[in-house]
Design a protein around this motif. Structure first.
Motif, short mmCIF file in Angstrom:
data_model
loop_
_atom_site.label_atom_id
_atom_site.label_comp_id
_atom_site.label_asym_id
_atom_site.label_seq_id
_atom_site.Cartn_x
_atom_site.Cartn_y
_atom_site.Cartn_z
N GLN A 284 5.06 0.92 0.00
CA GLN A 284 6.33 1.26 -0.64
C GLN A 284 7.08 2.37 0.11
O GLN A 284 8.29 2.27 0.32
CB GLN A 284 6.09 1.68 -2.09
N ILE A 285 6.34 3.40 0.52
CA ILE A 285 6.97 4.51 1.24
C ILE A 285 7.51 4.05 2.58
O ILE A 285 8.62 4.41 2.99
CB ILE A 285 5.97 5.67 1.44
N SER A 286 6.73 3.22 3.27
CA SER A 286 7.18 2.71 4.57
C SER A 286 8.41 1.83 4.43
O SER A 286 9.34 1.89 5.25
CB SER A 286 6.05 1.93 5.25
N LEU A 287 8.44 0.99 3.39
CA LEU A 287 9.62 0.15 3.17
C LEU A 287 10.86 0.98 2.90
O LEU A 287 11.94 0.71 3.44
CB LEU A 287 9.36 -0.81 2.00
N LEU A 288 10.72 2.03 2.07
CA LEU A 288 11.86 2.89 1.78
C LEU A 288 12.31 3.64 3.03
O LEU A 288 13.52 3.75 3.29
CB LEU A 288 11.50 3.87 0.67
N LEU A 289 11.36 4.16 3.79
CA LEU A 289 11.71 4.89 5.01
C LEU A 289 12.41 3.96 6.00
O LEU A 289 13.44 4.32 6.58
CB LEU A 289 10.44 5.47 5.64
N GLY A 290 11.84 2.78 6.19
CA GLY A 290 12.47 1.82 7.10
C GLY A 290 13.87 1.45 6.66
O GLY A 290 14.78 1.33 7.50
N ALA A 291 14.06 1.29 5.34
CA ALA A 291 15.38 0.93 4.83
C ALA A 291 16.39 2.05 5.09
O ALA A 291 17.53 1.79 5.51
CB ALA A 291 15.30 0.64 3.34
N VAL A 292 15.99 3.30 4.86
CA VAL A 292 16.89 4.44 5.08
C VAL A 292 17.28 4.52 6.56
O VAL A 292 18.46 4.67 6.90
CB VAL A 292 16.23 5.76 4.63
N LEU A 293 16.30 4.42 7.44
CA LEU A 293 16.58 4.49 8.88
C LEU A 293 17.45 3.33 9.33
O LEU A 293 18.34 3.50 10.17
CB LEU A 293 15.27 4.52 9.66
N LEU A 294 17.19 2.15 8.78
CA LEU A 294 17.99 0.98 9.15
C LEU A 294 19.43 1.13 8.67
O LEU A 294 20.38 0.75 9.38
CB LEU A 294 17.36 -0.28 8.56
N ILE B 23 4.30 -0.98 9.71
CA ILE B 23 3.23 -0.37 8.92
C ILE B 23 3.19 -0.95 7.52
O ILE B 23 2.11 -1.23 6.98
CB ILE B 23 3.42 1.16 8.88
N ALA B 24 4.35 -1.17 6.93
CA ALA B 24 4.39 -1.76 5.59
C ALA B 24 3.70 -3.11 5.55
O ALA B 24 3.04 -3.47 4.57
CB ALA B 24 5.84 -1.89 5.12
N GLY B 25 3.82 -3.85 6.65
CA GLY B 25 3.22 -5.18 6.71
C GLY B 25 1.71 -5.18 6.74
O GLY B 25 1.09 -6.24 6.57
N CYS B 26 1.10 -4.02 6.95
CA CYS B 26 -0.37 -3.93 6.97
C CYS B 26 -0.97 -3.91 5.58
O CYS B 26 -2.20 -4.01 5.43
CB CYS B 26 -0.80 -2.67 7.73
N PHE B 27 -0.12 -3.77 4.56
CA PHE B 27 -0.61 -3.62 3.20
C PHE B 27 -0.05 -4.72 2.32
O PHE B 27 1.11 -5.10 2.45
CB PHE B 27 -0.23 -2.25 2.64
N SER B 28 -0.87 -5.22 1.44
CA SER B 28 -0.48 -6.35 0.60
C SER B 28 0.45 -5.90 -0.52
O SER B 28 0.38 -4.75 -0.98
CB SER B 28 -1.71 -7.03 0.01
N ALA B 29 1.29 -6.81 -0.93
CA ALA B 29 2.23 -6.53 -2.03
C ALA B 29 1.53 -6.80 -3.36
O ALA B 29 0.95 -7.86 -3.56
CB ALA B 29 3.46 -7.41 -1.90
N GLN B 30 1.61 -5.84 -4.26
CA GLN B 30 1.00 -6.00 -5.57
C GLN B 30 1.95 -5.48 -6.64
O GLN B 30 2.31 -4.31 -6.65
CB GLN B 30 -0.33 -5.23 -5.65
#
Length: 259
Positions: free
Chosen positions: A70-80, A120-127
């Protein structure tokens, strides 16, 4: 390999947290995070403190594996979002040299960090993710591709600005121009191989090891020797190298898992 991915994730987390510390300490954004000429932004000091603390928090969460997806997705979204709605308009509107390849260097560096967050986000499963994270998760497959494209762009920089880059090499390294071109070719080959999924684990491992070597023999000595006025930029460059090395190791770990 799990250990390789873990090492890469920790490298990336340290780099993000480190840039957050720099932002708070210098009360200014790292040179590649947003375009220059932002000193007149209202409330800059407060803004840098908020962003700095958020980067420290995000880097810590990623490094210590606290809700890393979740943190990686948010960080990636902000940077993008910064890349899409700040860097791109800036390059086209604030400068007449937008066709000059070198003018996009900082924008590409920031994009590479964004891609790394999605890798990095892709290394963890979505739950039990909510709609926002499910939406952001759709960007994960593009993280490796666009990171590899940024690596290819860095290789082009090595060829275009080889003579200028020689000044960045330690004096004890002989045949400096050869090594600049060699590094450019290695970056180009690794980027293409990862995109085409040709022995992804091997080439990503070699890429991560090469960039980490630069971190040790190029960037750390530069930080130590830099004048006070230039030290923030050198530290930022060192953290970028550590982050890119980490991203490559994460890709390598994922590549080896799938064969």
């Amino acid at each position: 390999m799990r250990n390789l991915s873990k090492t890469g994730r920790i490298f990336y987390g340290i780099a993000i947290a480190g840039m957050g510390l720099l932002t708070c300490y210098y009360k200014d954004f790292p040179y590649m995070l947003i375009p220059p000429n932002h000193s007149t932004v209202p409330g800059l000091t407060i803004l840098t403190f908020i962003f700095g603390m958020l980067f420290i928090w995000a880097g810590g969460c990623i490094g210590f594996q606290k809700k890393p997806r979740q943190i990686s997705l948010l960080l990636g979204a902000v940077l993008l979002l910064i890349f899409r709605f700040y860097f791109i308009p800036y390059e086209f509107m604030a400068t007449s040299n937008y066709m000059h390849f070198g003018e996009w260097e900082n924008a590409v560096k920031e994009l590479a960090l964004a891609c790394g967050a999605f890798v990095i986000a892709g290394c963890f499963s979505a739950q039990n993710e909510n709609a926002l994270f499910r939406l952001l998760g759709k960007l994960i497959p593009y993280g490796t591709i666009f990171f590899s494209l940024t690596i290819i762009s860095f290789s082009i920089d090595h060829f275009l600005y080889a003579k200028e880059a020689v000044n960045y090499m330690p004096s004890w390294i002989s045949n400096q121009l050869f090594w600049i071109y060699f590094a450019g070719a290695a970056l180009l080959g690794a980027g293409i191989a990862i995109i085409l999924k040709i022995k992804t684990g091997l080439f990503a491992t070699l890429l991560g090891a090469m960039i980490f070597t630069w971190f040790v023999i190029l960037h750390i000595p530069k930080v130590i020797a830099a004048p006070v006025a230039d030290r923030a930029g050198e530290i930022t460059s060192a953290f970028l190298a550590l982050a890119y090395s980490g991203i490559a190791f994460v890709i390598a770990g994922a590549g080896k898992k799938v064969g």
